[in-house]
Design an enzyme around this catalytic site. Sequence first.
Site, PDB file in Angstrom:
ATOM      1  N   LYS A   1     -48.707  -6.317  54.298  1.00 37.99           N
ATOM      2  CA  LYS A   1     -49.752  -7.340  54.448  1.00 37.99           C
ATOM      3  C   LYS A   1     -49.492  -8.549  53.556  1.00 37.99           C
ATOM      4  O   LYS A   1     -49.582  -9.700  54.010  1.00 37.99           O
ATOM      5  CB  LYS A   1     -51.113  -6.727  54.112  1.00 37.99           C
ATOM      6  CG  LYS A   1     -52.286  -7.725  54.129  1.00 37.99           C
ATOM      7  CD  LYS A   1     -52.549  -8.307  55.508  1.00 37.99           C
ATOM      8  CE  LYS A   1     -53.643  -9.380  55.494  1.00 37.99           C
ATOM      9  NZ  LYS A   1     -54.963  -8.837  55.155  1.00 37.99           N
TER      10      LYS A   1
ATOM     11  N   LEU B   1     -62.490  -4.877  50.487  1.00 43.95           N
ATOM     12  CA  LEU B   1     -62.973  -5.637  49.337  1.00 43.95           C
ATOM     13  C   LEU B   1     -62.138  -6.895  49.117  1.00 43.95           C
ATOM     14  O   LEU B   1     -61.037  -7.020  49.668  1.00 43.95           O
ATOM     15  CB  LEU B   1     -62.940  -4.736  48.100  1.00 43.95           C
ATOM     16  CG  LEU B   1     -63.845  -3.492  48.241  1.00 43.95           C
ATOM     17  CD1 LEU B   1     -63.457  -2.418  47.242  1.00 43.95           C
ATOM     18  CD2 LEU B   1     -65.303  -3.895  48.079  1.00 43.95           C
ATOM     19  N   PRO B   2     -62.629  -7.842  48.295  1.00 43.04           N
ATOM     20  CA  PRO B   2     -61.905  -9.100  48.133  1.00 43.04           C
ATOM     21  C   PRO B   2     -60.510  -8.961  47.542  1.00 43.04           C
ATOM     22  O   PRO B   2     -59.627  -9.761  47.851  1.00 43.04           O
ATOM     23  CB  PRO B   2     -62.823  -9.902  47.200  1.00 43.04           C
ATOM     24  CG  PRO B   2     -64.182  -9.346  47.434  1.00 43.04           C
ATOM     25  CD  PRO B   2     -63.971  -7.885  47.691  1.00 43.04           C
TER      26      PRO B   2
ATOM     27  N   LYS C   1     -26.271 -30.202  59.691  1.00 37.60           N
ATOM     28  CA  LYS C   1     -26.396 -31.567  60.206  1.00 37.60           C
ATOM     29  C   LYS C   1     -27.848 -31.921  60.501  1.00 37.60           C
ATOM     30  O   LYS C   1     -28.343 -32.979  60.113  1.00 37.60           O
ATOM     31  CB  LYS C   1     -25.520 -31.714  61.456  1.00 37.60           C
ATOM     32  CG  LYS C   1     -25.544 -33.093  62.098  1.00 37.60           C
ATOM     33  CD  LYS C   1     -26.540 -33.182  63.257  1.00 37.60           C
ATOM     34  CE  LYS C   1     -26.143 -32.267  64.400  1.00 37.60           C
ATOM     35  NZ  LYS C   1     -27.089 -32.411  65.554  1.00 37.60           N
TER      36      LYS C   1
ATOM     37  N   THR D   1     -56.717  -6.133  50.995  1.00 35.35           N
ATOM     38  CA  THR D   1     -55.391  -6.682  50.733  1.00 35.35           C
ATOM     39  C   THR D   1     -55.146  -6.511  49.243  1.00 35.35           C
ATOM     40  O   THR D   1     -55.706  -7.230  48.420  1.00 35.35           O
ATOM     41  CB  THR D   1     -55.310  -8.157  51.150  1.00 35.35           C
ATOM     42  OG1 THR D   1     -55.571  -8.253  52.563  1.00 35.35           O
ATOM     43  CG2 THR D   1     -53.930  -8.726  50.870  1.00 35.35           C
TER      44      THR D   1
END
Length: 299
Positions: free
Chosen positions: A170, A64-65, A240, A95
Amino acid sequence: MKIGFIGTGNIGAPIASQLLKVGHQLLVHDIHRAVAEPLLASGAEGCDTPAALAAQCEVVATCLPGPKEMEQVCLGRSGIATHLKPGALYIDHTTNAPSLARRVHALFAEKGVAMLDAPVSGGMEGAQTRDLLVMAGGDDATFARARPLLDAIAKRIIHTGAIGTGSIAKIMHNCASFTLDMLMAERWTTGVKAGIDAATIVEVFNEAALGQMMSLKVRLPATYLRGDFAPRFSLALARKDLGLAMDLARETRTPMRLTALCEQELIEAVGRSWADRDASIALTLQEERAQAEVRLPPG
């Protein structure tokens, strides 16, 4: 097996199709029924609600989203929570927020339902060719039970630990990817303004140590991730080089806000009298602030 799959968008649809290919019976649901049509044409059966799907399946997977949609599908009025049977397995490829994954896991455990949080990396193209990485969080027994299904959808699988760790892996990976993109944009714009061709600077990044992932694969595992700061590339030299980059940015009037923050880290690390040690010792400043040490096991 009779598997229910909820969320048949750009990632979910090709993942679900891999389960069909290996012979599983598939029930699918998506709030946009049209996106599920190719799966239906390939032999999947459609369900009008997540609840109706869950009532018929021994395994339910979601892709799912985000957290809001996952929570609604799991715990909403027509969600799967009250219809999953004891002994069922739930795999979430979203996610997701780790805290939500853990909360849903606890609620499902009370009902005798096992759960993995198992987001994937590889994008739509990877899902189509099975060239995915699955990051699976959950107990050993649940991971072993789900492994044949994960093998059907992905070439690479990592058991990340307890429930929620798949989501942690994730979102931290994606966070690293997106912030690295921003850092590279700073370097590329400065380089182009200073006079190098865009195609050339991109080629250099691809062919040099950065593009070969030398820090992640070689230098950091040998230094910072082992707590060994014998110099491979000294902090003084890194300071540097970053200073030269900032000088070029000022000369070309190119803002490099993220680089400026990195320069301050190196300046602070030099101030700790670490100039002759490996440049990666500067990363321990973040460890101090986070009160978390990152080390690989010996071996």
